[in-house]
Design a protein around this motif. Structure first.
Motif, PDB file in Angstrom:
ATOM      1  N   VAL A  19       7.295  -5.395  -2.913  1.00 29.47           N
ATOM      2  CA  VAL A  19       6.059  -4.708  -2.565  1.00 29.47           C
ATOM      3  C   VAL A  19       6.200  -3.255  -3.006  1.00 29.47           C
ATOM      4  O   VAL A  19       7.165  -2.591  -2.637  1.00 29.47           O
ATOM      5  CB  VAL A  19       5.806  -4.771  -1.041  1.00 29.47           C
ATOM      6  CG1 VAL A  19       4.571  -3.946  -0.668  1.00 29.47           C
ATOM      7  CG2 VAL A  19       5.655  -6.211  -0.580  1.00 29.47           C
ATOM      8  N   ARG A  32       3.459  -0.909  -2.877  1.00 27.73           N
ATOM      9  CA  ARG A  32       2.687  -0.046  -1.967  1.00 27.73           C
ATOM     10  C   ARG A  32       1.773  -0.890  -1.101  1.00 27.73           C
ATOM     11  O   ARG A  32       1.431  -2.020  -1.456  1.00 27.73           O
ATOM     12  CB  ARG A  32       1.875   1.015  -2.728  1.00 27.73           C
ATOM     13  CG  ARG A  32       0.886   0.442  -3.726  1.00 27.73           C
ATOM     14  CD  ARG A  32       0.121   1.543  -4.461  1.00 27.73           C
ATOM     15  NE  ARG A  32      -0.533   0.969  -5.635  1.00 27.73           N
ATOM     16  CZ  ARG A  32      -0.028   0.992  -6.867  1.00 27.73           C
ATOM     17  NH1 ARG A  32       1.129   1.577  -7.083  1.00 27.73           N
ATOM     18  NH2 ARG A  32      -0.664   0.409  -7.862  1.00 27.73           N
ATOM     19  N   THR A  33       1.409  -0.306   0.022  1.00 27.98           N
ATOM     20  CA  THR A  33       0.425  -0.938   0.903  1.00 27.98           C
ATOM     21  C   THR A  33      -0.644   0.092   1.201  1.00 27.98           C
ATOM     22  O   THR A  33      -0.402   1.294   1.131  1.00 27.98           O
ATOM     23  CB  THR A  33       1.046  -1.407   2.235  1.00 27.98           C
ATOM     24  OG1 THR A  33       1.619  -0.270   2.877  1.00 27.98           O
ATOM     25  CG2 THR A  33       2.113  -2.456   2.024  1.00 27.98           C
ATOM     26  N   ARG A  59      -1.815  -4.985  -0.143  1.00 26.81           N
ATOM     27  CA  ARG A  59      -0.532  -4.520  -0.679  1.00 26.81           C
ATOM     28  C   ARG A  59      -0.449  -4.928  -2.133  1.00 26.81           C
ATOM     29  O   ARG A  59      -1.131  -5.870  -2.577  1.00 26.81           O
ATOM     30  CB  ARG A  59       0.635  -5.099   0.117  1.00 26.81           C
ATOM     31  CG  ARG A  59       0.781  -6.586  -0.039  1.00 26.81           C
ATOM     32  CD  ARG A  59       1.965  -7.128   0.748  1.00 26.81           C
ATOM     33  NE  ARG A  59       2.173  -8.544   0.413  1.00 26.81           N
ATOM     34  CZ  ARG A  59       2.972  -9.342   1.092  1.00 26.81           C
ATOM     35  NH1 ARG A  59       3.639  -8.887   2.154  1.00 26.81           N
ATOM     36  NH2 ARG A  59       3.120 -10.610   0.718  1.00 26.81           N
ATOM     37  N   TYR A 108      -1.253 -11.954   3.567  1.00 26.40           N
ATOM     38  CA  TYR A 108      -1.811 -11.323   2.372  1.00 26.40           C
ATOM     39  C   TYR A 108      -2.017 -12.407   1.316  1.00 26.40           C
ATOM     40  O   TYR A 108      -1.141 -13.250   1.104  1.00 26.40           O
ATOM     41  CB  TYR A 108      -0.835 -10.277   1.810  1.00 26.40           C
ATOM     42  CG  TYR A 108      -0.746  -9.007   2.618  1.00 26.40           C
ATOM     43  CD1 TYR A 108      -1.693  -7.993   2.461  1.00 26.40           C
ATOM     44  CD2 TYR A 108       0.299  -8.793   3.510  1.00 26.40           C
ATOM     45  CE1 TYR A 108      -1.596  -6.807   3.183  1.00 26.40           C
ATOM     46  CE2 TYR A 108       0.405  -7.618   4.238  1.00 26.40           C
ATOM     47  CZ  TYR A 108      -0.550  -6.631   4.065  1.00 26.40           C
ATOM     48  OH  TYR A 108      -0.456  -5.456   4.767  1.00 26.40           O
TER      49      TYR A 108
END
Length: 426
Positions: free
Chosen positions: A122, A124-125, A317, A346
């Motif tokens: 991941v 960024r969120t 995300r 997600y």
RNA sequence: GGAGAGAUGGCUGAGUGGCUGAAAGCGAUCGCCUGCUAAGCGAUUGUACGACCCAAAAGUUGUACCGGGGGUUCGAAUCCCCCUCUCUCCGCCA
């Protein structure tokens, strides 16, 4: 496809990367065929050269009424040898082509090694997941209760993995399409195109769906047309076999289309709801750019996709696909995954990829660099901006209210003709 | 669906068997000329795949390419066959 000279000169590196990608390629066979092709080519070109010279001499002698019969007889056997070699060459080139066309793209150096989706980091969120003082329902329950989604009637007229939208549901889908197109054309500088939803085999080969993934496509019986699985195919192929002016780059296109996918091999996955349909709507962004800027273009493309969710106020995300999860044609891909409360997870809503020159080489898309005067393959990119059906899912699930109604995100209200909430009439 | 005409380089357009990778014009680039602009003059204006050379680039050289495929011929842009696409007329149609 990869450049044959690049494969030849970097055989070990290419083989190693293909192992990381979990692609099983016969590189020994490649080397043998490649050498064989060049051997035949050398001989046949030498003979053709001889034939050209002697034919010229025959022409000269005939003009001056000299006897040329001996030369003509001599060339008869040369020509039949040429024909035999040409047939052989054609066979070898076809084999070599079959092999090269199923070799996936090389992952970019920044792509993390990994086996599958669980290894995608991941990066960024954004946004806050909504909190509910009731247990959030999945979109199919919300949609059926509001009578805006109808899966059973869709099954009657088509089958599984189809949906009928009704009333405010249909309007919501259309509102999202228009909102996305307006954002990308008016704010992000893309040119809107509307293309055929059926394309020929050459176009499907150009972007990499064929020859390897024919079973994922719908083919129109009695024709050689395929239903597009994404607008990427017609839009990227818009410039196939062209040499573009450097000053016209980069080109940004955005296209709404219906998309058709056979979903072979995904039996049992996402069988309920709008997530995985045989037909769905998508707004797709496609870029053509110079090689040196394609990774910057990938970043901005991904931000363009993310901005749709930001404006809708939906948490998401962004992940980088690892080597084992990367699509066939892609050198690097970011997936944007929207938070879906009804699923408690997600889910992918956009996939943004840099194909570098992989598609450009298959489709023959080049540009002339002014400083050198040389033609080069350009780089192609694309990303969903966004998958519309899945965005409907995200809106319904994130904006659901305890009374069963669904609030409309602020930015969509004008597109909904002022409607700010979908509630059941009874 | 029926009848006809076409498809040549960035564009227009010549070329009906060899000297044509392709005339001519336009456009573009560079240079000259020129108060500026325009005009004028000159030069340049392929792509792919091999071979040689080579660190690479450049260079030398060969072959192929005139919508796609096949055929005839010593030799095909040019002749023959098939296909695709475009245009015109008729029919049909949202």
């Amino acid at each position: 496809m990869l450049d044959i000279k690049y494969i030849r000169d970097n055989l070990d590196l290419v083989a190693r990367k293909m192992t990381e990608r979990r692609a099983d390629i016969d590189f020994a066979g490649f080397s043998i065929l490649d050498q064989k092709r060049r051997d035949i080519l050398k001989e046949v070109e030498g003979l053709r050269s001889e034939r050209n010279n002697v034919s010229k001499e025959i022409g000269r002698r005939k003009k001056t009424k000299e006897d040329a019969q001996e030369l003509i007889d001599q060339m008869g056997s040369v020509s039949s040898r040429i024909k035999k070699l040409e047939d052989e060459l054609k066979g070898v080139e076809a084999e070599l082509n079959d092999l090269i066309m199923v070799i996936p793209n090389m992952p970019h150096a920044s792509v993390p090694a990994g086996a599958g989706s669980e290894d995608n980091p991941v990066i960024r969120t954004w946004g806050e997941k909504p909190s509910f003082n009731f247990s959030p329902r999945p979109h199919w329950e919300i949609g059926e209760a509001l009578n805006i989604l109808d899966f059973s009637r869709a099954a009657k007229i088509a089958g599984a993995r189809f949906a009928v939208y009704r009333g405010a549901g249909a309007r919501l889908e259309r509102a999202l399409i228009n909102f996305m197109l307006d954002l990308h054309t008016e704010v992000h500088g893309y040119t809107e195109v509307l293309t055929p939803y059926m394309v020929n085999r050459q176009a499907m080969t150009g972007t990499g769906q064929l020859p390897k993934f024919e079973e994922d496509l719908f083919k129109v019986a009695g024709t050689d047309y395929f239903l597009i699985p994404t607008a990427e195919v017609p839009v990227t192929n818009l410039h196939n076999s062209e040499i573009l002016d450097e000053r016209d780059l980069p080109l940004y296109y955005v296209s709404y289309s219906a998309c058709f996918r056979a979903e072979a091999g995904s039996y049992g996955k996402d069988t309920r709801g709008l997530i995985r349909q045989h037909q769905f709507n998508k707004v797709e962004m496609v870029k053509f750019c110079k090689p040196e800027s394609s990774y910057d273009e990938l970043e901005s493309l991904t931000f363009n996709a993310e901005e749709v969710l930001q404006r809708l106020g939906i948490a998401y995300r962004t992940v980088t696909l690892c080597t084992g999860d990367l699509g066939f044609s892609s050198a690097k891909t970011y997936d944007v995954e929207a938070w879906m409360p009804g699923q408690g997870d997600y889910r992918e809503i956009s996939s943004c990829s840099n194909f570098e020159d992989f598609q450009a080489r298959r489709a023959g898309i080049r540009f002339r660099r002014e400083s050198t005067g040389k033609v080069e393959h350009l780089h192609t990119l694309n990303g969903s901006g966004l998958a519309v059906g899945r965005t409907v899912v995200a809106v319904l699930e994130n904006y659901q209210q305890e009374d069963g109604s669904v609030k409309i995100p602020e930015v969509l209200i004008p597109y909904m003709n002022g409607v700010d909430r979908i509630a059941s009439i009874k």
